[in-house]
Enzyme design. Sequence first.
Site, PDB file in Angstrom:
ATOM      1  N   LYS A   1     -17.516 -38.399  15.715  1.00 23.54           N
ATOM      2  CA  LYS A   1     -17.146 -38.901  14.374  1.00 23.54           C
ATOM      3  C   LYS A   1     -18.222 -39.855  13.862  1.00 23.54           C
ATOM      4  O   LYS A   1     -18.674 -39.770  12.715  1.00 23.54           O
ATOM      5  CB  LYS A   1     -15.785 -39.617  14.513  1.00 23.54           C
ATOM      6  CG  LYS A   1     -15.206 -40.241  13.287  1.00 23.54           C
ATOM      7  CD  LYS A   1     -15.358 -41.746  13.116  1.00 23.54           C
ATOM      8  CE  LYS A   1     -15.036 -42.700  14.220  1.00 23.54           C
ATOM      9  NZ  LYS A   1     -15.309 -44.120  13.881  1.00 23.54           N
TER      10      LYS A   1
ATOM     11  N   LYS B   1     -24.819 -50.370  12.725  1.00 24.35           N
ATOM     12  CA  LYS B   1     -24.000 -49.650  13.703  1.00 24.35           C
ATOM     13  C   LYS B   1     -24.409 -48.182  13.769  1.00 24.35           C
ATOM     14  O   LYS B   1     -24.434 -47.580  14.850  1.00 24.35           O
ATOM     15  CB  LYS B   1     -22.511 -49.778  13.356  1.00 24.35           C
ATOM     16  CG  LYS B   1     -21.551 -49.085  14.343  1.00 24.35           C
ATOM     17  CD  LYS B   1     -21.549 -49.708  15.740  1.00 24.35           C
ATOM     18  CE  LYS B   1     -20.761 -48.905  16.773  1.00 24.35           C
ATOM     19  NZ  LYS B   1     -19.326 -49.143  16.799  1.00 24.35           N
TER      20      LYS B   1
END
Lengths: 290, 290
Positions: free
Chosen positions: B235, B167
């Site tokens: 983030k 990811k």
Amino acid sequence: MNIGFIGLGGMGQPMAEHLLAAGHTLTVWARRPASADFLLERGARWAESPAAMARACEIVCTNVTGSADVESLAAQLITALKPGSVHLDFSTIAPQAARELSRRYAEKGVDFVDAPVSGGTAGARAATLAIMWGGKSALAERLDPLFACLGKTIVHAGASGAGQVAKACNQLVMVAAIEATAEAARLAAAAGVDFAKVRQALQGGSAGSRVLEFFGAKMAARDFAPGVVARLHHKDFVMVMAEATRQGVPLPVGATVMQQLDGLMAAGWGTEDTSRLLCVLERARPAHLI
Amino acid sequence: MNIGFIGLGGMGQPMAEHLLAAGHTLTVWARRPASADFLLERGARWAESPAAMARACEIVCTNVTGSADVESLAAQLITALKPGSVHLDFSTIAPQAARELSRRYAEKGVDFVDAPVSGGTAGARAATLAIMWGGKSALAERLDPLFACLGKTIVHAGASGAGQVAKACNQLVMVAAIEATAEAARLAAAAGVDFAKVRQALQGGSAGSRVLEFFGAKMAARDFAPGVVARLHHKDFVMVMAEATRQGVPLPVGATVMQQLDGLMAAGWGTEDTSRLLCVLERARPAHLI
């Protein structure tokens, strides 16, 4: 139509072949005459010089390497092309060079059209190229039937130079994607994860792209045989950054990619595939691992 | 199966709905109970706490924001989950956090599986997500039927943490592509070329991608309403760069994108779309144009 074609490389030859197959009268010239043999055997005519081609053709196509190559040919074509004829250039050159050539030709009543392409030799062979062209929109009527022989996505980007601006954007986005893919491959390997699997996952989600498909597969297989040789992407990127400076815009990722391409060239990989950007990252080993 | 689900946001709610629709017994809990109403009306059960859910379910799914959120839930789940059960986390968290959670759960005989997804809310609704998971491969037999309800591309990336590494690679490649697209849009505009046309041309060639399709269209339309809010990409990118530092690898384009995301946040655009990266470039006007 009577069409001339100069620049019978990996892209140019299949493109010229498509024009011939579509029934156009094709005249060719090449610095190394042997590179024209394939087309001459299929019915193309030979011109003794670019000027002789210009006298015989209403549209002269060129597909060569850089700005200097196109300018050198244009110097020979400009005195011989008849008013109303077109120099249709498929090369990737500086937008500013295209703008200046267009101005110079206009004085002779000749149109210069910048029509760079994207899709590689596979796209050229399959006639599925993306063609982004700049020049008078009225030329579309004459050019669209030719473009239709060569590509699938035909976009009139705007006035002279606009095709090259679009191509600069194309190379910026594409080579940045190759570098980002290389960084992902490096990160995965360092973390002990198989990049072939990572690539497969990414291709199914929001990060999916043609670059991940082609260059990602080459990185996973560590196959650095070219596709397009990296020095051409380096050459294109120099033009991207020059246009950014001319227009006064910052391209932070573009500038970083330029550095990595410089690193690739310095390592002597200019004649290999641009997926060698992975190896530029691998060379930069942190001190605690040396 | 008895499945629990915590984190009923834009991604989580449609994912939980697909599990319910597939016939599983679904138990939900939410910090704000109202966010569970939609699923409760469709037959889901309510748990009084994460621990109560853990006692009732063999698989507890979470889909929350960051490492701290997952760790806080795990602290409540770990004492209540039975040996042999699974905490299946779809959140995007730091690979290192996933590795540590996996170790902590293993002491209790519980499997922690990191299974971040890509494809956005549209992919979640259409059940076409890419799911990249890390954990024991023997878990595939139990998890694959669940994954099949949620996504189209299911990849077992490797051991615990490998899903999060994949990811991280996904976010690196995707957000770098958004930034490169923004730089292309800025260059085109500065050169007087319509980016909507440029994007159309690029999408047909080697630079084509899902990012160009979605974020390129938003930039061309100057539509900065989110998709995914930019602060979530920010983030995620902090975690990408932290993992790179941990593994000791340089990510030159990654570092540059981090800077641009910092610029986006500083400009107050964290709750808008990441295509706002275009506006970060527009703010940096060269001295001779001011």
